[in-house]
Design an enzyme around this catalytic site. Structure first.
Site, mmCIF file in Angstrom:
data_model
loop_
_atom_site.group_PDB
_atom_site.id
_atom_site.type_symbol
_atom_site.label_atom_id
_atom_site.label_comp_id
_atom_site.label_asym_id
_atom_site.label_seq_id
_atom_site.Cartn_x
_atom_site.Cartn_y
_atom_site.Cartn_z
ATOM 1 N N ARG A 1 31.894 42.665 8.179
ATOM 2 C CA ARG A 1 33.152 41.969 7.942
ATOM 3 C C ARG A 1 33.432 41.844 6.452
ATOM 4 O O ARG A 1 32.568 41.433 5.677
ATOM 5 C CB ARG A 1 33.079 40.579 8.591
ATOM 6 C CG ARG A 1 34.381 39.826 8.661
ATOM 7 C CD ARG A 1 34.206 38.503 9.389
ATOM 8 N NE ARG A 1 33.463 37.538 8.594
ATOM 9 C CZ ARG A 1 33.509 36.222 8.763
ATOM 10 N NH1 ARG A 1 34.249 35.706 9.732
ATOM 11 N NH2 ARG A 1 32.805 35.409 8.008
ATOM 12 N N ASP B 1 42.933 25.922 15.806
ATOM 13 C CA ASP B 1 41.929 25.955 14.745
ATOM 14 C C ASP B 1 42.422 26.945 13.689
ATOM 15 O O ASP B 1 42.533 28.141 13.944
ATOM 16 C CB ASP B 1 40.574 26.390 15.321
ATOM 17 C CG ASP B 1 39.439 26.304 14.300
ATOM 18 O OD1 ASP B 1 39.725 26.321 13.083
ATOM 19 O OD2 ASP B 1 38.269 26.237 14.727
ATOM 20 N N PHE C 1 35.129 30.835 18.053
ATOM 21 C CA PHE C 1 34.077 30.403 17.136
ATOM 22 C C PHE C 1 33.178 29.395 17.857
ATOM 23 O O PHE C 1 33.668 28.485 18.525
ATOM 24 C CB PHE C 1 34.666 29.782 15.871
ATOM 25 C CG PHE C 1 33.627 29.576 14.808
ATOM 26 C CD1 PHE C 1 33.173 30.645 14.054
ATOM 27 C CD2 PHE C 1 33.064 28.327 14.603
ATOM 28 C CE1 PHE C 1 32.179 30.471 13.105
ATOM 29 C CE2 PHE C 1 32.075 28.143 13.650
ATOM 30 C CZ PHE C 1 31.631 29.222 12.892
ATOM 31 N N TYR D 1 36.586 24.975 2.889
ATOM 32 C CA TYR D 1 35.710 25.733 1.993
ATOM 33 C C TYR D 1 35.932 27.245 2.025
ATOM 34 O O TYR D 1 35.245 27.980 1.324
ATOM 35 C CB TYR D 1 34.240 25.427 2.263
ATOM 36 C CG TYR D 1 33.756 25.568 3.688
ATOM 37 C CD1 TYR D 1 33.451 26.808 4.219
ATOM 38 C CD2 TYR D 1 33.571 24.438 4.472
ATOM 39 C CE1 TYR D 1 32.998 26.923 5.513
ATOM 40 C CE2 TYR D 1 33.115 24.545 5.775
ATOM 41 C CZ TYR D 1 32.829 25.790 6.293
ATOM 42 O OH TYR D 1 32.379 25.905 7.586
ATOM 43 N N LYS D 2 36.873 27.717 2.818
ATOM 44 C CA LYS D 2 37.157 29.150 2.835
ATOM 45 C C LYS D 2 38.281 29.442 1.834
ATOM 46 O O LYS D 2 38.060 29.474 0.629
ATOM 47 C CB LYS D 2 37.507 29.595 4.248
ATOM 48 C CG LYS D 2 36.404 29.329 5.281
ATOM 49 C CD LYS D 2 36.776 29.876 6.642
ATOM 50 C CE LYS D 2 35.880 29.373 7.751
ATOM 51 N NZ LYS D 2 34.451 29.565 7.562
#
Length: 405
Positions: free
Chosen positions: A364, A192, A123, A217-218
């Site tokens: 995705r 991560d 990422f 927030y996921k």
């Protein structure tokens, strides 16, 4: 497929939790791996914090409402869901800021070594933070393909930084094996967990991880820009020297000393004043995910994704799967490659099927099992098939790139 899906929904032990989320009518939301849905309790909780705690009790709420201890309290709730002890996790700042703090600290703990090893295509923020430290002369960024990472661990590597579930493909790293390999080479490890925390079984303690960061927030449904969390193994806490020595990370912040003395334990990762509204919203989501349980969530996620694949196959949908075919080897998502992935994604969004696109050609779909149904899978597959068969993705409004995708 729809009748089979409804039968599966009737037998789903997690079905009752769908009503605990505020889902828009007519939307199939397959982007919970990027931004989780709103728990119904969150507006009520925030209204209480704003109107009563802030509006009425004002500054007294740091004590009367327990604001001062919220980073530790919510961190302790996250801890068992990632295999950590309650005093090893704290909620603070963003993933990017926590990466900076922990990479910097790890480099200090391995004098004589400057290399931070990661993989190309990790990422971006993970790679950018290493690059920023490299420009300051503090680190050397080293990248190796995932099948060559273990072999790249030499005496120059201070830290191995990897994302457990890859953000594009969902492919999982073997966390225990790579942690052991890094330790055998004398390096520390920072995981991560942004695409696995709250969705997949993670056991940082069992695998001997040194550090970790994760997103709020996921899958934890803390809201856009929700505070992140950070993990420091107990054995490292006394030696940890993080570079952002803000007042809330002081041993006695209200002594207002001119000189910095780090707080004991993981509390020293704090920097500025905690964003109370953000942490309060995050706590609602964390409580809800903890109530459901990571094991049941993971089992349902695998069942949802496999059923979705089955629905696509039965409709003869021609998309190239880039996620691992084995659900045990991927996170809570499926990614497909198509040269017109962006336009297809936009056409699906126009139909109310919200997935997302990742450059250059990845479509995705995320599976947040707390609120998704098997019926959603069947309907989403139908829409995918119809978009591809009709060619509606060729319309100009779907092909024009927007700034945010």
């Amino acid at each position: 497929m729809i009748e089979r899906a409804r039968t599966l929904d009737v037998g789903d032990p997690l079905a009752r939790y769908r009503d605990r989320f505020d889902l828009p009518e007519g939307v199939i939301y397959l982007d919970g791996n990027s931004l989780g849905c709103l728990p119904r309790e969150t507006p009520t909780r925030l209204a209480k914090v704003v109107r009563e705690e802030w509006g009425q009790d004002l500054i007294r709420s740091w004590n009367t409402a327990g604001w001062i201890a919220m980073p530790q309290r919510v961190g302790a709730k996250i801890a068992p869901m990632i295999g950590a002890k309650s005093h090893e996790v704290i909620v603070c700042d963003s993933v990017s800021v926590n990466l900076f703090k922990l990479i910097s600290a790890a480099l200090q703990m391995r004098p004589g070594r400057k290399a931070v090893l990661s993989e190309p295509g990790n990422f971006p923020t993970d790679l950018y933070i290493i690059e920023g430290l490299e420009k300051q002369g503090l680190a050397t960024r080293r990248l190796a393909p995932r099948d060559a990472i273990a072999g790249a661990l030499d005496g120059d590597v201070a830290l191995l930084l990897l994302t457990h579930a890859h953000y594009k493909t969902g492919e999982l790293f073997d966390m225990p094996a790579l942690t052991r390999a890094a330790h055998d080479a004398g390096a520390l490890v920072l995981w991560d967990l942004s695409h696995s925390g709250g969705a997949l079984p993670v056991d940082l303690g069992e695998c001997g991880a040194d550090f970790a960061v994760g997103c709020g927030y996921k899958y934890f449904n803390g809201g856009p820009g929700a505070p992140a969390y950070a993990f420091v193994a107990e054995r490292h806490q006394d030696a940890l020297q993080q570079p952002l020595t803000g007042w809330m990370g002081h041993q006695a912040p209200f002594a207002f000393s001119d000189d910095y003395t780090p707080a004991p334990g993981v509390d020293r990762l704090l920097c500025g004043t905690p964003p109370i509204l953000g942490v309060a919203a995050l706590e609602v989501g964390v409580d809800l995910i903890a109530e459901i349980g990571i094991g049941p969530l993971h089992s349902k996620s695998q069942a949802l994704s496999e059923f979705f694949r089955q629905c696509l196959r039965e409709r003869d949908v021609a998309l190239d799967l880039v996620s691992p075919a084995d659900p045990a080897q991927r996170g809570s998502q499926l990614s497909f490659r198509h040269p017109e992935a962006y336009a297809i994604c936009q056409a699906l969004i126009a139909r109310g099927v919200i997935g997302d696109f990742r450059e250059p050609d990845i479509l995705r779909f995320g599976f947040a099992p707390a609120y998704l149904r098997f019926e959603d899978m069947a309907e989403a597959a139908r829409h995918v098939a119809e978009v591809l068969e009709s060619g509606e993705w060729r319309r100009d409004e779907f092909r024009e790139r927007s700034a945010v995708t």
